[in-house]
Design a protein around this motif. Structure first.
Motif, mmCIF file in Angstrom:
data_model
loop_
_atom_site.group_PDB
_atom_site.id
_atom_site.type_symbol
_atom_site.label_atom_id
_atom_site.label_comp_id
_atom_site.label_asym_id
_atom_site.label_seq_id
_atom_site.Cartn_x
_atom_site.Cartn_y
_atom_site.Cartn_z
ATOM 1 N N ARG A 1 -13.993 -67.360 -57.456
ATOM 2 C CA ARG A 1 -14.246 -68.575 -55.983
ATOM 3 C C ARG A 1 -14.484 -68.832 -56.178
ATOM 4 N N SER B 1 -17.088 -74.865 -60.108
ATOM 5 C CA SER B 1 -17.490 -74.569 -58.505
ATOM 6 C C SER B 1 -19.342 -75.268 -58.693
ATOM 7 N N ALA B 2 -19.954 -74.732 -60.576
ATOM 8 C CA ALA B 2 -21.146 -76.205 -60.003
ATOM 9 C C ALA B 2 -21.135 -77.068 -60.275
ATOM 10 N N MET C 1 -23.163 -72.649 -49.284
ATOM 11 C CA MET C 1 -22.971 -71.395 -50.334
ATOM 12 C C MET C 1 -23.650 -70.681 -51.269
ATOM 13 N N MET C 2 -24.796 -70.787 -50.975
ATOM 14 C CA MET C 2 -26.092 -70.268 -51.638
ATOM 15 C C MET C 2 -26.646 -69.294 -50.145
ATOM 16 N N ARG D 1 -24.469 -76.981 -50.215
ATOM 17 C CA ARG D 1 -25.253 -75.246 -51.518
ATOM 18 C C ARG D 1 -25.608 -74.893 -50.728
#
Lengths: 355, 345
Positions: B176, B46-47, B246-247, B243
Motif C-alpha cells: 500500500r 512508505s518507510a 500507520m502502526m 507513525r
C-alpha cells in the motif's frame, strides 16, 4: 576552529551511533572502570520483614512489564513484603546498567532483574553480589553472577511449544525462519534454537530458510513489520515466521495483511492477549504463546525472599505460585530454575485473561 | 554549459544521488531483480514518510546552526497525549481534530525549546538534550505511559488508507502507498517555500551562517529562532502522529533513538553542520539513502550479524564524502577570497 569542533562532534555522534547499533559489547568497558572496588563488604544485616526487594524490568512502558508490575504489587499487598518494580523509560542496556548501579549504591537487599543485554549487565551484577545483594534474574540463563535465574519453563520446552503452534498454522510443511529481538538476547535465541532442532525430527516436511535463518526485530513492531516485508519479497517460498519477542508476531501479521499473504503465510510467537485480540479474531494470526509476566514477577520476589531468609533452595522447588510450584534445576546448572508456565492464546480464549 | 556541468559535479547532492543509484543497482542485482519492482519502491517510499518529515525539521535546525535531539521525544509526547486523550473521550470522528491537537502540543513543546535557544541564547544541542529528558519524564510521570494497543478509529482509518496499491506482477505481493505520503509531500513543499521564498526562511540561513551579520543585516535573530523551533515542533509532532496512525498502535518509546539516523541522513545530504548551508533536496536524498540501506539489508543478502556494521559503515562513508565536499568548497572559497584581495591591491 569552530568548524573543526563541529566536525569532530558530528563524527563522534556518527561513531557512537554505529557503536550503539552494532551490539552492546563495547559498553562494558566504560561501566567497569567507573564503579569497582568500593562496593565490597557493605551488605548490612537487616531482619525479617524489612527486606527491600526491587524488580528491574527491561523497561517500564512495555505492556509486558506493566503486567509484571501488577504481579509485584499484588505480591507486596498479599504478603506485606517491601517489594516494588523500578524500570527505565526505554529499552536500553546502558540505562538499565546505570539503574542497577544506582540500586547497589542505595544498598537494597535484593535485585530481581530482567536483563536487556547479558554481556554488559553481568559485570554490574557481580558488583551487586560483591556488595552482598541477592541477585535473582528472569530470562537471563546465561548470566554468571546471579544467585538464581528463574525461567517460566525450560527454554527448549517453550521453543518446541512455539514450533508446535507454527507447524499447526503452516499445515506442518513449508519454509520458515525465526525472529528474535536481538542476536544477543539469551532466551529468544534459545527458544529459536530449540524450535529449529525440534522441527527437524518432529516436522520433517518443514525447512529452515538457510539464507536468513534468524532475523532481528529490536523489540519494535515497526522493525518486525519492515523486516517481514523484506523477507517475503526476497524469498517467495517463505511460508512462516516464528516470533519470539512480543512485538514480532503482531508486526509480521501486519506485513502479511498488507502483502496479501493471508492464509498463505503464517506467524506465531509470544504476544499479549489484549494487544492482539483484533489480529487473533481476524484470523491473520491463528495462535500466540505466552506465560504470565505477573506470575514471573511474583516468583522472582518469592525466591529472593527465600534466599534472604536463608531457606534451602532445592528441586523440586515450590514458590507457592501457579506454574512455579515444582521448579527444577536446568540440566548441568545449579542456578537456573525452570517451571511449567506456558499457555496458548487463540481467538476463543483471548478475552479471558484480563490483561 | 561546461560551467553548469562543473556546478553539478561540485554539489554534494550529486554524490548522494550517485550513491543511491549505485546502491539500488547493487540491491537489484543481489536480490534477483527485486529492488525495481512496483511493490518494493512503494515499500521504500512508505518507510521514508516518517523519517522524511522528521528530517525536514532537523534540517531547519541544522541550517540555523544548531542541533535538535529532542524531536523523537517531542513527537512521542505530543502523539501519546493526543491519542490517550482521544481514547479517553471515546472520540470517533475523523482525523482533523486529533491532527490539530497534536500540532498544537507540538508547537507548545517547540516553543519551550525555542524560548531557551532563542531568547536565552543557550546552545541548541544542550537545551534539546535536556528537553528530551523533560518530555520523556512528562510522558512517564504525568501520563503514566504504556503502550496503547488500540487507537481511535479515525486515526486507524487514515493510517491504513491507501493512495494506490502496487502489485508485483511476478510474486503477486501487494504494497500500500499510504495516504500519509501526501502529508510528507506537503511538508516538504511548504518547508521549501518557507526556506527559499520568504524573508523568515532566508533569516534561518543567515543566522546559521553568521548570527552577528544576520543581526546587522536586520534579521530578528531571537524571534527567528523562537518561531523556527515552534515550526520544528509542529513538523515533528505530525511525523509522530503519522507513525502512530500507520502502526495502528501507540508505543510511547519506540521512536526514541531515531534522532541519530535522521541527523546522519541530513548531514549526509550536504547540510553544513556548522549551519548556513544545505538544500532540502540534499536532506531528502540523504534520508532516503539511510532508509533504503536500513530496509534493504535482507534484499542485499547481508546476514543479520553484519547488518549494523554495514549500515554504520555506509553512514561513515556517506558523511565522509559530504564532509570532503564541504572542505573542498571552503578551500575554493578562501582561494577566491585571496584572489579578490590580490586583485584589490
Amino acid at each position: 576552529m569552530k568548524k573543526l569542533i563541529a566536525l569532530l562532534l558530528a563524527a563522534t555522534m556518527v561513531f557512537s551511533m554505529a557503536a550503539c547499533s552494532s551490539g552492546e559489547t563495547a559498553k562494558d568497558d566504560t561501566q567497569d572502570t567507573s564503579n569497582t572496588g568500593d562496593t565490597t563488604g557493605t551488605g548490612e544485616t537487616t531482619g525479617g520483614e524489612d527486606w527491600e526487594i526491587v524488580v528491574v524490568p527491561k523497561d517500564s512502558s512495555n505492556p509486558w512489564f506493566v503486567r509484571m508490575n501488577v504481579g509485584v504489587e499484588e505480591y507486596a499487598e498479599e504478603t506485606g513484603v517491601n517489594c516494588y518494580q523500578k524500570g527505565t523509560d526505554q529499552i536500553d542496556a546502558t540505562l538499565q546498567a546505570q539503574l542497577v548501579q544506582d540500586l547497589i549504591a542505595q544498598d537494597v537487599d535484593a535485585i530481581c532483574v530482567v536483563p536487556v543485554d547479558i554481556q554488559s549487565l553481568d559485570p554490574i551484577l557481580k558488583e551487586a553480589k560483591d556488595a552482598g545483594i541477592v541477585v535473582i534474574t528472569h530470562e537471563g540463563a546465561d548470566l554468571q553472577n546471579v544467585d538464581y535465574d528463574i525461567e517460566a519453563f525450560s527454554n527448549a520446552g517453550y521453543g518446541q511449544f512455539i514450533m508446535d503452534n507454527l507447524a499447526a498454522a503452516m499445515g506442518e510443511e513449508g519454509v520458515y525462519t525465526t525472529m528474535v529481538a536481538s542476536l544477543t538476547n539469551g532466551s529468544h535465541n534459545e527458544w529459536a534454537d530449540a524450535a529449529v532442532e525440534y522441527q527437524k525430527t518432529a516436522y520433517p516436511n518443514m525447512t529452515l530458510l538457510e539464507a536468513q535463518p534468524r532475523v532481528e526485530s529490536n523489540d519494535n513492531g515497526d522493525t518486525a513489520y519492515n523486516v517481514a516485508k523484506e523477507l517475503f519479497k526476497t524469498y517467495p517460498e517463505l511460508k512462516g515466521i516464528m516470533g519470539t519477542s512480543s512485538f514480532d508476531a503482531p508486526g509480521v501479521a501486519r506485513a502479511i495483511q498488507e502483502l496479501g499473504l493471508r492464509d498463505k503465510a503464517f506467524t506465531t510467537g509470544t504476544g499479549m492477549p489484549a494487544d492482539n485480540a483484533a489480529l487473533l479474531k481476524d484470523g491473520v494470526i491463528k495462535s500466540l504463546t505466552l506465560w504470565d509476566p505477573a506470575e514471573a514477577g511474583k516468583a522472582m520476589v518469592s525466591l529472593a525472599l527465600k534466599v534472604l531468609n536463608g531457606e534451602e533452595v532445592a528441586a523440586p522447588l515450590n514458590l507457592g505460585i501457579e506454574g512455579y510450584d515444582a521448579m527444577t534445576f536446568r540440566e548441568g546448572s545449579t542456578t537456573v530454575l525452570e517451571g511449567q508456565g506456558w499457555i496458548t492464546i487463540d481467538a476463543e480464549n483471548v478475552d479471558s485473561f484480563g490483561f | 554549459m561546461q560551467k553548469s556541468i562543473k556546478k553539478i559535479f561540485g554539489r554534494t547532492e550529486f554524490y548522494v544521488f550517485a550513491l543511491l543509484v549505485v546502491l539500488s543497482v547493487l540491491i537489484q542485482f543481489r536480490s534477483g531483480g527485486q529492488f525495481y519492482t512496483a511493490n518494493n519502491l512503494v515499500d521504500i517510499a512508505s518507510a521514508l514518510i516518517v523519517p522524511g518529515i522528521f528530517a525536514v525539521g532537523t534540517f531547519m535546525v541544522i541550517v540555523s546552526g544548531g542541533f535538535d535531539v529532542s524531536f523523537p521525544a517531542l513527537a512521542s509526547l505530543s502523539v501519546y497525549a493526543t491519542t490517550k486523550f482521544m481514547l479517553n473521550i471515546d472520540y470517533s470522528g475523523g482525523i482533523l481534530l486529533p491532527l490539530l491537537m497534536v500540532i498544537a502540543i507540538g508547537a507548545l513543546l517547540g516553543a519551550f525549546n525555542g524560548f531557551f535557544v532563542g531568547y536565552l541564547n543557550l546552545n541548541a544541542m544542550i537545551v534539546t538534550l535536556g528537553a528530551s529528558s523533560v518530555f520523556k519524564g512528562i510522558m512517564q510521570g504525568a501520563l503514566n505511559s504504556k503502550q496503547l494497543a488500540v487507537i481511535p478509529e479515525g486515526m486507524r482509518a487514515f493510517g491504513t488508507s491507501a493512495l494506490f496499491t502496487a502489485t508485483n506482477s511476478q510474486s503477486g505481493l501487494t504494497s500500500r502507498m499510504p495516504m500519509a505520503f501526501l502529508v510528507f509531500v506537503a511538508v516538504v513543499i511548504l518547508a521549501w517555500f518557507l526556506l527559499n521564498r520568504t524573508y523568515f526562511g532566508r533569516g534561518i540561513y543567515a543566522l546559521g551562517g553568521n548570527p552577528a551579520s544576520a543581526k546587522a543585516a536586520g534579521f530578528n535573530v531571537k524571534r527567528t529562532k523562537f518561531i523556527m523551533f515552534i515550526l520544528v515542533g509542529m513538523i515533528s509532532a505530525v511525523a509522530g502522529f503519522i507513525r502512530v496512525c500507520m502502526m495502528q498502535q501507540c508505543h510511547p518509546t519506540n521512536m526514541l533513538g531515531m534522532e541519530m539516523n535522521i541527523i546522519a541522513g541530513v548531514v549526509l545530504g550536504g547540510a553544513a553542520i556548522t549551519g548556513g548551508a544545505g538544500t532540502l533536496l540534499g536532506c531528502i536524498l540523504g534520508t532516503l539513502l539511510i532508509v533504503m540501506v536500513e530496509n534493504s539489508m535482507i534484499l542485499l543478502g547481508v546476514p543479520t550479524t553484519w547488518k549494523s556494521v554495514f549500515v554504520g559503515a555506509l553512514i561513515v562513508i556517506g558523511t565522509g564524502v559530504s564532509a570532503l565536499q564541504v572542505l573542498r568548497a571552503n578551500r575554493s572559497a578562501s582561494r577566491a577570497r585571496t584572489m579578490t584581495k590580490e586583485g584589490a591591491k
